[in-house]
Scaffold this active site. Structure first.
Site, short mmCIF file in Angstrom:
data_model
loop_
_atom_site.label_atom_id
_atom_site.label_comp_id
_atom_site.label_asym_id
_atom_site.label_seq_id
_atom_site.Cartn_x
_atom_site.Cartn_y
_atom_site.Cartn_z
N ASP A 80 0.81 -1.21 0.00
CA ASP A 80 0.00 0.00 0.00
C ASP A 80 0.85 1.26 0.00
O ASP A 80 2.06 1.22 0.19
CB ASP A 80 -0.97 -0.01 1.19
CG ASP A 80 -0.33 -0.51 2.49
OD1 ASP A 80 0.91 -0.48 2.59
OD2 ASP A 80 -1.06 -0.90 3.40
N ASN A 148 -7.86 -3.18 14.29
CA ASN A 148 -9.21 -3.54 13.85
C ASN A 148 -9.19 -4.72 12.88
O ASN A 148 -10.20 -5.04 12.28
CB ASN A 148 -9.89 -2.33 13.19
CG ASN A 148 -9.12 -1.82 11.98
OD1 ASN A 148 -8.15 -2.43 11.54
ND2 ASN A 148 -9.56 -0.70 11.41
N HIS A 150 -7.32 -4.92 10.11
CA HIS A 150 -7.02 -4.62 8.70
C HIS A 150 -5.71 -5.28 8.26
O HIS A 150 -4.80 -5.49 9.06
CB HIS A 150 -7.04 -3.11 8.41
CG HIS A 150 -5.88 -2.31 8.90
ND1 HIS A 150 -5.99 -1.01 9.33
CD2 HIS A 150 -4.55 -2.60 9.02
CE1 HIS A 150 -4.82 -0.54 9.69
NE2 HIS A 150 -3.92 -1.49 9.51
N GLU A 155 -9.77 -2.10 5.41
CA GLU A 155 -10.42 -1.91 6.69
C GLU A 155 -11.60 -2.88 6.83
O GLU A 155 -12.02 -3.50 5.83
CB GLU A 155 -10.91 -0.45 6.79
CG GLU A 155 -9.81 0.59 6.59
CD GLU A 155 -8.88 0.74 7.80
OE1 GLU A 155 -8.87 -0.13 8.69
OE2 GLU A 155 -8.14 1.75 7.84
C1 F6R Z 1 1.50 -1.58 6.22
C2 F6R Z 1 0.12 -2.03 6.30
C3 F6R Z 1 -0.65 -2.06 7.58
C4 F6R Z 1 0.19 -2.39 8.81
C5 F6R Z 1 -0.67 -2.39 10.07
C6 F6R Z 1 0.15 -2.64 11.32
O1 F6R Z 1 1.98 -1.64 4.89
O2 F6R Z 1 -0.41 -2.37 5.31
O3 F6R Z 1 -1.68 -3.01 7.45
O4 F6R Z 1 0.79 -3.63 8.64
O5 F6R Z 1 -1.34 -1.18 10.20
O6 F6R Z 1 1.01 -1.57 11.54
P1 F6R Z 1 2.17 -1.63 12.63
O7 F6R Z 1 3.14 -2.67 12.19
O8 F6R Z 1 2.79 -0.27 12.63
O9 F6R Z 1 1.51 -2.00 13.92
#
Ligand code: F6R
Length: 253
Positions: A80, A148, A150, A155
């Protein structure tokens, strides 16, 4: 002491669940990269950003510097990117990947693919899917998990059939990600992300969860129903998915 590996008790789920200390998880996840690249040096690897993969990336860099691992024939696709951020912006995911992994390994920058946060539209999303297909599909996709549930920026209630698309971030995700920005107002409100189907099409999935804050969502992901309300629960349907959780993230399993 043998290291506990919990196999999901849920019927029909193939999840491989590895529970270990934070330090060992980075090493054990890196072992998967060593295995994949030993059998397929030109593998197609999907990467993720965020805090979670940082130890793994440090371990991969160390292995490259020690001459034990090479990414010279690898092609990469990231999950992303924020809409509106130039690749040179210090909060763009392109910049994150360059600084935390790509600049330190022997990867050919021509084979790096990250959705553009600037050229955003259905055509660009379709082109990203086409590029993945042209590369032969993703061999191993790395994932973190949001509080959540994701994965990528998919989401809750994103259709399981979704492909690469533009999303509006939820308040909870904007809040969680504001820790990287000077203020909450600077966090982009939109992103481009691989869809759930794009992720599920990868031949192997590797999700890492660290810390107590991820404990509840890991329980739902692994033991709860497969539902679009918990995007990561779709991993239960994948034939070759690994979940690496530290002791804190695995405490309700
Ligand atoms: C990152 C992504 C997100 C993160 C998720 C966890 O490319 O796609 O899904 O993997 O938000 O973030 P952290 O590792 O910062 O807790």
């Amino acid at each position: 002491m043998s290291v506990p590996t919990v196999h999901s008790e849920k019927k029909g789920s193939n999840l491989n669940i590895i529970v270990d200390s934070r330090e060992n998880i980075a090493r054990r996840a890196a072992d998967l990269y060593s295995e994949v690249l030993a059998s397929k040096p030109d593998a197609v690897l999907g990467f993720a950003t965020g805090s979670t993969p940082l130890d793994l990336y440090a371990e991969l860099i160390a292995r490259v510097k020690a001459g034990k691992l090479s990414f010279k024939d690898v092609t990469t696709f990231n999950l992303d990117e924020y809409v509106g951020l130039e690749p040179t912006h210090d909060q763009s995911y392109r910049y994150f990947m360059d600084k935390n992994l790509f600049e330190h390994i022997d990867l050919d920058s021509k084979r790096v693919n990250i959705p553009s946060g600037i050229a955003v539209g259905e055509g660009e999303s379709a082109a990203y899917e086409a590029a993945i297909a042209a590369a032969g599909g993703i061999d191993m996709q790395l994932l973190g998990i949001g509080h959540n549930g994701h994965i990528g920026f998919n989401e809750p209630n994103t259709p399981f059939g979704s492909l690469t698309h533009k999303v509006t971030l939820t308040d909870s995700t904007i809040e969680a990600n504001s820790r990287f920005f000077a203020s909450r107002d600077e966090v982009p409100k939109e992103a481009v992300t691989m869809g759930i189907r794009t992720v599920m099409n990868a031949r192997r999935l590797v999700l890492i969860a660290l810390g107590e804050g991820k404990a509840e969502i890991i329980k739902k992901t692994v033991q709860g129903p497969v539902t679009e309300e918990v995007p990561a629960s779709v991993l239960q349907l994948h034939p070759d998915a690994y979940i690496f959780a530290d002791f804190e993230a695995a405490k309700y399993l």
